[in-house]
Motif scaffolding. Structure first.
Motif, short mmCIF file in Angstrom:
data_model
loop_
_atom_site.label_atom_id
_atom_site.label_comp_id
_atom_site.label_asym_id
_atom_site.label_seq_id
_atom_site.Cartn_x
_atom_site.Cartn_y
_atom_site.Cartn_z
N GLN A 119 2.84 -23.67 -52.60
CA GLN A 119 3.53 -24.90 -52.21
C GLN A 119 2.95 -26.13 -52.90
O GLN A 119 3.57 -27.20 -52.90
CB GLN A 119 3.49 -25.08 -50.69
N LEU A 120 1.77 -25.98 -53.49
CA LEU A 120 1.17 -27.10 -54.20
C LEU A 120 1.53 -27.11 -55.69
O LEU A 120 1.15 -28.04 -56.40
CB LEU A 120 -0.36 -27.07 -54.05
N MET A 121 2.26 -26.11 -56.14
CA MET A 121 2.66 -26.05 -57.55
C MET A 121 3.87 -26.94 -57.80
O MET A 121 4.73 -27.09 -56.92
CB MET A 121 3.00 -24.61 -57.94
N LEU A 122 3.95 -27.51 -58.99
CA LEU A 122 5.13 -28.28 -59.34
C LEU A 122 6.37 -27.39 -59.35
O LEU A 122 6.33 -26.28 -59.90
CB LEU A 122 4.97 -28.91 -60.73
N PRO A 123 7.48 -27.84 -58.77
CA PRO A 123 8.70 -27.04 -58.80
C PRO A 123 9.14 -26.67 -60.21
O PRO A 123 9.69 -25.59 -60.44
CB PRO A 123 9.74 -27.96 -58.13
N THR A 124 8.87 -27.54 -61.18
CA THR A 124 9.26 -27.24 -62.56
C THR A 124 8.47 -26.06 -63.12
O THR A 124 8.98 -25.30 -63.94
CB THR A 124 9.03 -28.48 -63.45
N ILE A 125 7.22 -25.91 -62.69
CA ILE A 125 6.42 -24.75 -63.11
C ILE A 125 6.96 -23.49 -62.45
O ILE A 125 7.17 -22.45 -63.09
CB ILE A 125 4.94 -24.94 -62.74
N ILE A 126 7.22 -23.57 -61.15
CA ILE A 126 7.71 -22.40 -60.41
C ILE A 126 9.03 -21.90 -61.00
O ILE A 126 9.24 -20.70 -61.17
CB ILE A 126 7.87 -22.75 -58.91
N SER A 127 9.92 -22.83 -61.32
CA SER A 127 11.25 -22.45 -61.79
C SER A 127 11.22 -21.81 -63.17
O SER A 127 12.18 -21.14 -63.57
CB SER A 127 12.17 -23.67 -61.80
N ARG A 128 10.13 -22.00 -63.90
CA ARG A 128 10.05 -21.48 -65.27
C ARG A 128 9.14 -20.26 -65.39
O ARG A 128 8.82 -19.82 -66.49
CB ARG A 128 9.61 -22.59 -66.22
N THR A 129 8.72 -19.73 -64.27
CA THR A 129 7.92 -18.52 -64.28
C THR A 129 8.57 -17.47 -63.39
O THR A 129 9.40 -17.78 -62.55
CB THR A 129 6.49 -18.79 -63.73
N GLN A 130 8.18 -16.23 -63.60
CA GLN A 130 8.59 -15.17 -62.67
C GLN A 130 7.56 -15.15 -61.54
O GLN A 130 6.38 -14.88 -61.77
CB GLN A 130 8.66 -13.82 -63.37
N VAL A 131 8.00 -15.47 -60.35
CA VAL A 131 7.09 -15.56 -59.21
C VAL A 131 6.91 -14.19 -58.57
O VAL A 131 7.88 -13.53 -58.19
CB VAL A 131 7.62 -16.56 -58.16
N ILE A 132 5.67 -13.76 -58.47
CA ILE A 132 5.32 -12.49 -57.84
C ILE A 132 4.52 -12.81 -56.58
O ILE A 132 3.41 -13.34 -56.65
CB ILE A 132 4.49 -11.59 -58.77
N GLU A 133 5.11 -12.51 -55.43
CA GLU A 133 4.44 -12.78 -54.16
C GLU A 133 3.51 -11.61 -53.80
O GLU A 133 3.94 -10.46 -53.78
CB GLU A 133 5.46 -12.97 -53.05
N PHE A 134 2.28 -11.93 -53.52
CA PHE A 134 1.28 -10.93 -53.10
C PHE A 134 1.20 -10.95 -51.58
O PHE A 134 0.68 -11.91 -51.01
CB PHE A 134 -0.09 -11.25 -53.70
#
Length: 337
Positions: free
Chosen positions: A152-167
């Motif tokens: 939740q502390l990551m920039l939305p622009t970073i999140i949207s440009r990566t493949q998010v893997i939830e652990f």
């Protein structure tokens, strides 16, 4: 199995199997965000992927862990694997510029480069923005792994440009057993496993009885807050702020507050298993409180608790965050006054 394989197979077997398939099919993406609780295995999996890609003797989709490449990766000495971590409280733009310079270079020994950014949520805004160009326009055979315990502390622009893997968190029973086997009391272990999957971090939070003291002080503040008592505002400065002088302690304190409100929600929806609660020792008092509150009030309080951490990340002082939270909670809980 290698030590790394054993560790990640124990913590996240499904993710390990998934990445075995991804690598076998040559479908590895150029940027991943590994998000999960401290100790959930983000670095373990990133290290395993590096060893699997560079290993000289892969057997049945597994790195052997003993070849020169695997050994250098395990010791952080491989020239084509670059790791960045915070210096002090943040990852600064100069560190990301160094990464970008490395991105543009050819691999030293092969045709692939990997970049691992640990505690990626600690990138300053300028550092995160500086990283965006690579993520948007990758060049060459390069893969980046951003590891975080606070997505939740990551920039939305970073999140949207990566493949998010939830652990996902490690199984509660396993963590409870692990913590108790290390000499942590059952009560403390129950609270800690809602905060971290890492035994090392859990033990650090117990030094000088910091965690039990924090839980006790938070509970007193909470009891005053739900009654709208002015002294709850004073307690922020006189009790809570002094508990958390270090940044990591401040984050844990806010995690505890969020966990307390989540306990209320669980009890409101009849999840009455004490072992599932962060503040199980106060189950009776919390259950009584939920009978005077409706779902809207409890959700509003929980959202405020969760947002407090984001405010701290925006360079608002802990005292201001907690004072603001206290004032916002008073009207929500006014039916209990």
């Amino acid at each position: 199995m290698t030590t790394t394989t054993t560790s990640i197979a124990t913590k996240q077997p499904r993710l390990l199997d998934a990445f075995k398939q991804i690598i076998a099919q040559q479908h590895l993406a150029h940027a991943y965000l590994f998000a999960g609780m401290e100790g959930a295995g983000q670095l373990d999996l990133a290290t395993w992927i590096a060893q699997r890609l560079f290993c000289l003797n892969v057997v049945d989709g597994e790195p052997d862990g003993t070849c020169e490449e695997c050994v250098r990766i395990a010791s952080g000495q491989h020239p084509d694997i670059v790791m960045v971590a915070p210096t002090g409280q943040s990852i600064h733009v100069e560190q990301v510029r160094y990464l970008k310079a490395e991105f543009s270079k050819s691999a030293v020994e092969g045709n692939r480069k990997l970049f691992i950014i640990n505690d990626a949520e600690k990138m300053t805004a300028s550092a995160a923005n500086s990283l965006l160009k690579f993520i948007e326009e990758p060049s060459g055979n390069v893969t980046a792994f951003l590891l975080t315990t606070n997505k939740q502390l990551m920039l939305p622009t970073i999140i949207s440009r990566t493949q998010v893997i939830e652990f996902p968190p490690l199984p509660a029973a396993v963590l409870q057993q692990t913590f108790e086997a290390a000499g942590i009391s059952a009560k403390d272990a129950q609270t800690l496993r809602h905060l971290t999957n890492s035994l090392t971090q859990a033990q650090a939070l117990l030094v000088d009885d910091w965690l039990p003291n924090a839980v006790d002080q938070l509970w007193q503040w909470f009891q005053q807050t739900v009654k709208g008592e002015p002294r709850s505002f004073v307690a922020v400065q006189t009790r809570l702020v002094g508990l958390a002088k270090e940044r990591e302690q401040q984050l844990v304190l806010l995690d505890l507050i969020a966990a307390l409100f989540q306990d209320l929600l669980q009890l409101h929806f009849d999840v009455d298993d004490e072992s599932e609660l962060s503040f199980g020792q106060y189950q009776s008092e919390l259950t009584t409180l939920t009978t005077n509150l409706n779902t809207t009030q409890l959700v509003a309080a929980t959202e405020l608790g969760l947002s407090a951490k984001r405010q701290l990340a925006s360079n608002i002082s802990l005292q201001n965050v907690l004072e603001g939270l206290t004032l916002q909670l008073w009207p929500i809980f006014k039916t209990n006054a």
